[in-house]
Design a protein around this motif. Structure first.
Motif, PDB file in Angstrom:
ATOM      1  N   ARG A  99       0.334  -1.191  -0.486  1.00  0.00           N
ATOM      2  CA  ARG A  99       0.170  -0.085   0.172  1.00  0.00           C
ATOM      3  C   ARG A  99       0.786   1.309   0.026  1.00  0.00           C
ATOM      4  N   LYS A 100       0.271   2.797  -0.898  1.00  0.00           N
ATOM      5  CA  LYS A 100       1.031   3.210  -1.287  1.00  0.00           C
ATOM      6  C   LYS A 100       0.423   4.483  -0.397  1.00  0.00           C
ATOM      7  N   GLU A 101       1.405   5.379   0.903  1.00  0.00           N
ATOM      8  CA  GLU A 101      -0.023   6.294   1.428  1.00  0.00           C
ATOM      9  C   GLU A 101       0.092   7.120   0.197  1.00  0.00           C
ATOM     10  N   ALA A 102      -1.504   7.822   0.655  1.00  0.00           N
ATOM     11  CA  ALA A 102      -1.136   9.218  -0.293  1.00  0.00           C
ATOM     12  C   ALA A 102      -0.580  10.903   0.788  1.00  0.00           C
ATOM     13  N   THR A 103      -0.180  11.384   0.139  1.00  0.00           N
ATOM     14  CA  THR A 103       0.878  12.468  -0.106  1.00  0.00           C
ATOM     15  C   THR A 103      -0.224  13.947   0.233  1.00  0.00           C
ATOM     16  N   GLN A 128       3.672  15.699   2.596  1.00  0.00           N
ATOM     17  CA  GLN A 128       3.893  14.883   3.538  1.00  0.00           C
ATOM     18  C   GLN A 128       2.255  13.932   4.093  1.00  0.00           C
ATOM     19  N   ILE A 129       1.946  12.683   3.810  1.00  0.00           N
ATOM     20  CA  ILE A 129       1.213  11.577   4.072  1.00  0.00           C
ATOM     21  C   ILE A 129       0.263  12.743   4.732  1.00  0.00           C
ATOM     22  N   SER A 145      -0.821  13.000   8.616  1.00  0.00           N
ATOM     23  CA  SER A 145       0.126  12.534   9.945  1.00  0.00           C
ATOM     24  C   SER A 145       0.730  13.581  10.929  1.00  0.00           C
ATOM     25  N   TYR A 201       2.075  16.434   8.416  1.00  0.00           N
ATOM     26  CA  TYR A 201       1.044  17.603   7.419  1.00  0.00           C
ATOM     27  C   TYR A 201       0.666  17.943   7.919  1.00  0.00           C
ATOM     28  N   ARG A 235      -6.860  12.960  -4.134  1.00  0.00           N
ATOM     29  CA  ARG A 235      -6.185  11.459  -3.870  1.00  0.00           C
ATOM     30  C   ARG A 235      -7.884  10.825  -4.022  1.00  0.00           C
TER      31      ARG A 235
END
Length: 67
Positions: A2-6, A11-12, A15, A18, A64
């Motif tokens: 899984r790729k984190e949305a930035t 920044q993720i 987070s 972020y 996203r």
């Protein structure tokens, strides 16, 4: 995997870093204070910056397709 949305700041989304980046760039940087304690003006500025921060988060989530 899984790729984190930035977000737009790199920044993720969601987070601590972020939201720290958003806070630094919208709320606390260059907050006007040189003309004394004009609370009305300062509160209007903070409200405007809050609107900008909310728009940034919303736009990042829309881009996203999270919302």
């Amino acid at each position: 995997m899984r790729k984190e949305a930035t977000g737009s700041h790199g920044q993720i989304i969601g987070s601590l870093s972020y939201f720290s980046q958003i806070n630094q760039s919208t709320f606390w940087s260059n907050l006007p204070h040189s003309e004394g304690y004009d609370y009305n003006r300062v509160l209007r500025e903070i409200a405007s910056r809050a609107d900008s921060a909310i728009s940034t988060v919303y736009d990042d989530l829309q881009k996203r397709r999270i919302l």
